[in-house]
Structures are given as C-alpha cells and as structure tokens.
Design a protein around this motif. Structure first.
Motif, PDB file in Angstrom:
ATOM      1  N   GLN A  69       0.851  -1.189   0.000  1.00  0.00           N
ATOM      2  CA  GLN A  69       0.000   0.000   0.000  1.00  0.00           C
ATOM      3  C   GLN A  69       0.890   1.244   0.000  1.00  0.00           C
ATOM      4  O   GLN A  69       1.786   1.368   0.828  1.00  0.00           O
ATOM      5  CB  GLN A  69      -0.913   0.007   1.225  1.00  0.00           C
ATOM      6  CG  GLN A  69      -2.068  -0.965   1.140  1.00  0.00           C
ATOM      7  CD  GLN A  69      -2.991  -0.853   2.342  1.00  0.00           C
ATOM      8  OE1 GLN A  69      -2.557  -0.493   3.434  1.00  0.00           O
ATOM      9  NE2 GLN A  69      -4.253  -1.165   2.148  1.00  0.00           N
ATOM     10  N   THR A  70       0.607   2.143  -0.937  1.00  0.00           N
ATOM     11  CA  THR A  70       1.449   3.328  -1.076  1.00  0.00           C
ATOM     12  C   THR A  70       0.586   4.562  -1.288  1.00  0.00           C
ATOM     13  O   THR A  70      -0.614   4.472  -1.565  1.00  0.00           O
ATOM     14  CB  THR A  70       2.409   3.197  -2.270  1.00  0.00           C
ATOM     15  OG1 THR A  70       1.660   3.272  -3.497  1.00  0.00           O
ATOM     16  CG2 THR A  70       3.169   1.884  -2.229  1.00  0.00           C
ATOM     17  N   VAL A  71       1.235   5.715  -1.155  1.00  0.00           N
ATOM     18  CA  VAL A  71       0.641   6.999  -1.513  1.00  0.00           C
ATOM     19  C   VAL A  71       1.576   7.658  -2.516  1.00  0.00           C
ATOM     20  O   VAL A  71       2.788   7.769  -2.271  1.00  0.00           O
ATOM     21  CB  VAL A  71       0.464   7.910  -0.275  1.00  0.00           C
ATOM     22  CG1 VAL A  71      -0.049   9.282  -0.701  1.00  0.00           C
ATOM     23  CG2 VAL A  71      -0.499   7.273   0.719  1.00  0.00           C
ATOM     24  N   ARG A  76      -2.480  10.581  -4.180  1.00  0.00           N
ATOM     25  CA  ARG A  76      -3.434   9.517  -4.490  1.00  0.00           C
ATOM     26  C   ARG A  76      -2.918   8.171  -3.994  1.00  0.00           C
ATOM     27  O   ARG A  76      -1.734   7.861  -4.125  1.00  0.00           O
ATOM     28  CB  ARG A  76      -3.671   9.444  -5.995  1.00  0.00           C
ATOM     29  CG  ARG A  76      -4.318  10.683  -6.579  1.00  0.00           C
ATOM     30  CD  ARG A  76      -4.530  10.521  -8.072  1.00  0.00           C
ATOM     31  NE  ARG A  76      -5.341   9.355  -8.375  1.00  0.00           N
ATOM     32  CZ  ARG A  76      -5.604   8.937  -9.617  1.00  0.00           C
ATOM     33  NH1 ARG A  76      -5.089   9.592 -10.664  1.00  0.00           N
ATOM     34  NH2 ARG A  76      -6.356   7.882  -9.818  1.00  0.00           N
ATOM     35  N   PRO A  77      -3.805   7.342  -3.417  1.00  0.00           N
ATOM     36  CA  PRO A  77      -3.370   6.014  -2.977  1.00  0.00           C
ATOM     37  C   PRO A  77      -3.192   5.077  -4.169  1.00  0.00           C
ATOM     38  O   PRO A  77      -3.884   5.191  -5.188  1.00  0.00           O
ATOM     39  CB  PRO A  77      -4.527   5.551  -2.079  1.00  0.00           C
ATOM     40  CG  PRO A  77      -5.723   6.279  -2.615  1.00  0.00           C
ATOM     41  CD  PRO A  77      -5.222   7.612  -3.091  1.00  0.00           C
TER      42      PRO A  77
END
Length: 215
Positions: A69-71, A76-77
């Motif tokens: 999981q990143t931003v 925006r994810p």
C-alpha cells in the motif's frame, strides 16, 4: 470493404498499444505506508492479470498474494501486488518476491516523516476488476519531485518494434511495386481496352442504324 479494413487496422493498433502499456515497465514515486498478505480469488476472466510463476497456479482457485500500500507524490493512494513472474510472461524473470517484500516493509514511513521511493512496476490498477500492477523493484529518492530516471528499456523496446514494422513496410512497398502494381496496371489496361472495344462496337451499330434512318 474499405471501412472494414480501417476498423481492423485501428483495432489492431489499439490492442497492440494496450498490450505494450500493460507489459512495459512504468515508474511511480511513492511513499510506502503498509505491506500485507491477503488471500485473493482468481476469477476465470481476470486470471490473466495475475502472475503465473509455476504450473500449479493454473489450477488454483485462490492464493495468498503480497500487497504494497502506497501513496503517490500527488497524494493519491495506489496498491501494488508483489508476485514472482518466474519464466512466464511478461519476461521480467522476477524471483525475489520475498526480498522485495522485506525491502518494502523496511521502507514504510509516515506522513510526518515521509520516505520516498521510485517503484518500478508493470500492469494496471482497476478497482472494478480488482486487478493490481505488479511491483518489480524499489529504490530510494530524495523527494517526491525527484527524477524517475530514463526509461531505457522502454526506449530500446519501442525502437526495435518501430524498426521491425518499418522493415515490414519497406518490404511490402517493394513487393507491391514489383508484383502487385504491374498486375493492377495490366488489369486496368485490359479493362480500358475492353471498354474502348465496346464503345467502338456501339459506334458501328449506331452508324448502321443511322443508315436505315436515312432511307
């Protein structure tokens, strides 16, 4: 027929461009916020978007998949999967899923103290189809505005593809000039000669009828 030909040609290039966009590596600058493992169902019509690292994967209904999981730099994810590609397509020959998972877990940061990474991946993210791009590698950068680097692989692959299609086009033009165009010109000449013969015959018949009118 001409419209059908153009439709087929345009459809081919659209699908080919989509294939390249899905397969070629892309780079995103991201902040990793979480890594986890989750069991995913492999639907028949979305199975193509998941990796096939071995023959056993073809018969599985579901399997455990690692996710990152990143931003992104724009806030925006973005969620990536972390799967080996093995010897299957695309040919990334990725066998270090566990190492990448460890690197990503060690790179987790918070909004207050962000750490930014260039994440190389291939594939698409689609929430409706539940498909995720596959992460290939990560490397640290100074910040969200840092350079992603020069996409040498994309440049080389696209150049080779362009050279391949250009070579085919050149050979097609030579073949057409040597074989097809002369035949078409011959057919056109024969058609025009046949038309001239019919016109001459009609002229003789018209003159013969005119002689009867005179009488």
């Amino acid at each position: 027929m001409r419209y059908i030909g153009w439709t087929i040609l345009i459809s081919f290039w659209v699908f080919f461009a989509a294939f390249l966009h899905y397969t070629l590596p892309q780079r995103d600058i991201v902040r990793i916020v979480r890594v986890f493992e989750e069991r995913q169902d492999l639907n028949d019509w979305t199975r193509m978007f998941w990796s096939r690292p071995d023959e056993q994967s073809d018969g599985l209904i579901n399997r455990d998949v690692q996710f990152l999981q990143t931003v992104q730099a724009n806030g925006r994810p973005m969620v990536y999967r972390n799967e080996d590609t093995g010897w299957s397509w695309p040919p990334y020959f990725k066998f270090d899923t566990s190492n990448l998972f460890t690197e990503a877990a060690d790179a987790v940061s918070t909004r207050a103290a962000p750490e930014w990474y260039v994440l190389t991946h291939y594939g698409w993210r689609n929430e409706f189809l539940t498909i995720f791009p596959n992460a290939i590698s990560i490397r640290p950068v100074d910040g969200p505005e840092a350079s992603k680097g020069i996409p040498w692989i994309n440049i080389i692959v696209l150049t080779l593809i362009a050279a391949f299609f250009y070579a085919i086009w050149v050979r097609w033009r030579r073949f057409r000039r040597a074989r097809i165009d002369p035949k078409l010109e011959e057919l056109q000449d024969n058609w025009e000669a046949a038309g001239d013969a019919v016109s001459a015959k009609r002229g003789r018949i018209r003159r013969w009828l005119d002689t009867w009118k005179a009488k």
